[in-house]
Scaffold this motif. Structure first.
Motif, PDB file in Angstrom:
ATOM      1  N   ALA A 100       0.953  -1.270  -0.023  1.00  0.00           N
ATOM      2  CA  ALA A 100      -0.003   0.065  -0.032  1.00  0.00           C
ATOM      3  C   ALA A 100       0.987   1.336   0.045  1.00  0.00           C
ATOM      4  CB  ALA A 100      -0.984  -0.151   1.268  1.00  0.00           C
ATOM      5  N   ASP A 101       1.867   1.425   0.773  1.00  0.00           N
ATOM      6  CA  ASP A 101       2.827   2.422   0.886  1.00  0.00           C
ATOM      7  C   ASP A 101       3.471   2.627  -0.443  1.00  0.00           C
ATOM      8  OD1 ASP A 101       2.370   3.212   3.467  1.00  0.00           O
ATOM      9  OD2 ASP A 101       3.995   1.844   4.261  1.00  0.00           O
ATOM     10  N   ILE A 102       3.959   1.378  -1.333  1.00  0.00           N
ATOM     11  CA  ILE A 102       4.386   1.598  -2.671  1.00  0.00           C
ATOM     12  C   ILE A 102       3.386   2.398  -3.492  1.00  0.00           C
ATOM     13  CG2 ILE A 102       5.372   0.360  -4.521  1.00  0.00           C
ATOM     14  CD1 ILE A 102       6.713  -1.579  -2.376  1.00  0.00           C
ATOM     15  N   ILE A 103       2.342   1.614  -3.622  1.00  0.00           N
ATOM     16  CA  ILE A 103       1.347   2.120  -4.360  1.00  0.00           C
ATOM     17  C   ILE A 103       0.933   3.571  -4.264  1.00  0.00           C
ATOM     18  CG2 ILE A 103      -1.074   2.020  -5.081  1.00  0.00           C
ATOM     19  CD1 ILE A 103      -1.114  -0.946  -4.580  1.00  0.00           C
ATOM     20  N   ASN A 104       0.986   4.061  -2.964  1.00  0.00           N
ATOM     21  CA  ASN A 104       0.476   5.513  -2.633  1.00  0.00           C
ATOM     22  C   ASN A 104       1.837   6.367  -2.744  1.00  0.00           C
ATOM     23  OD1 ASN A 104      -1.012   7.694  -0.985  1.00  0.00           O
ATOM     24  ND2 ASN A 104       0.612   7.498   0.481  1.00  0.00           N
ATOM     25  N   THR A 105       3.080   5.911  -2.716  1.00  0.00           N
ATOM     26  CA  THR A 105       4.394   6.859  -3.134  1.00  0.00           C
ATOM     27  C   THR A 105       4.254   6.849  -4.591  1.00  0.00           C
ATOM     28  OG1 THR A 105       5.247   6.308  -1.149  1.00  0.00           O
ATOM     29  CG2 THR A 105       6.370   7.048  -2.635  1.00  0.00           C
TER      30      THR A 105
END
Length: 127
Positions: A70-75
Motif C-alpha cells: 500500500a505504501d509503494i502504491i501510495n508513493t
C-alpha cells in the motif's frame, strides 16, 4: 488523467492497508485460539507457546507485506514527491528489519543457514 483515477488509487491504497491490518488482527485472534486449543488438547505449555509465536509472527509478516504494498502504491502513483519517496524508503527499511527479525524468530535460524540445512538433509538421504 481522469478525475476519478487518483481517488480510485487512494481508495485502493486504503483497502490494501485495511487488509494488512485485518490480517494482523485476525492472525492474532487465530493464533490465540489455536494455542488455547492446543493446551486444551494436552500439548505442553512450551510447545503451545512456540506454536503461538510462530503463527503470530507469520500473520504479522503477511500483514506487513500488505502495508508495504500500500505504501509503494501510495508513493509511486498517488503522491510522487521526493519527500514521500524518502518517507517510503524509511518505512521500507524499518519494515524490512522487522520482517527479517520476525523471520529469524519464527524459523530459529538465519535465512542464509536454510540452504546449508537443506544441503545437509539431501546429503544424508543420498548417503
Amino acid at each position: 488523467m481522469d478525475e476519478w483515477f487518483p481517488s480510485a488509487l487512494k481508495l485502493m491504497t486504503r483497502v490494501i492497508e485495511i487488509g494488512g491490518i485485518a490480517i494482523i488482527v485476525l492472525g492474532l485472534f487465530g493464533a490465540s485460539i489455536a494455542v488455547i486449543w492446543q493446551v486444551l488438547q494436552g500439548r505442553s505449555g512450551s510447545e503451545a507457546f512456540t506454536l503461538y509465536r510462530s503463527n503470530l509472527g507469520r500473520a504479522i509478516l503477511l500483514g506487513l507485506e500488505f502495508l508495504v504494498a500500500a505504501d509503494i502504491i501510495n508513493t509511486v502513483a498517488v503522491d510522487p514527491t521526493l519527500q514521500s519517496l524518502l518517507v517510503l524508503g524509511g518505512i521500507v527499511l524499518i519494515r524490512t528489519f522487522l520482517s527479517f527479525s520476525l523471520e529469524v524468530e519464527i524459523e530459529g535460524r538465519w535465512p542464509w543457514d536454510r540452504n546449508k540445512e537443506e544441503g545437509e538433509r539431501s546429503s544424508r538421504r543420498t548417503a
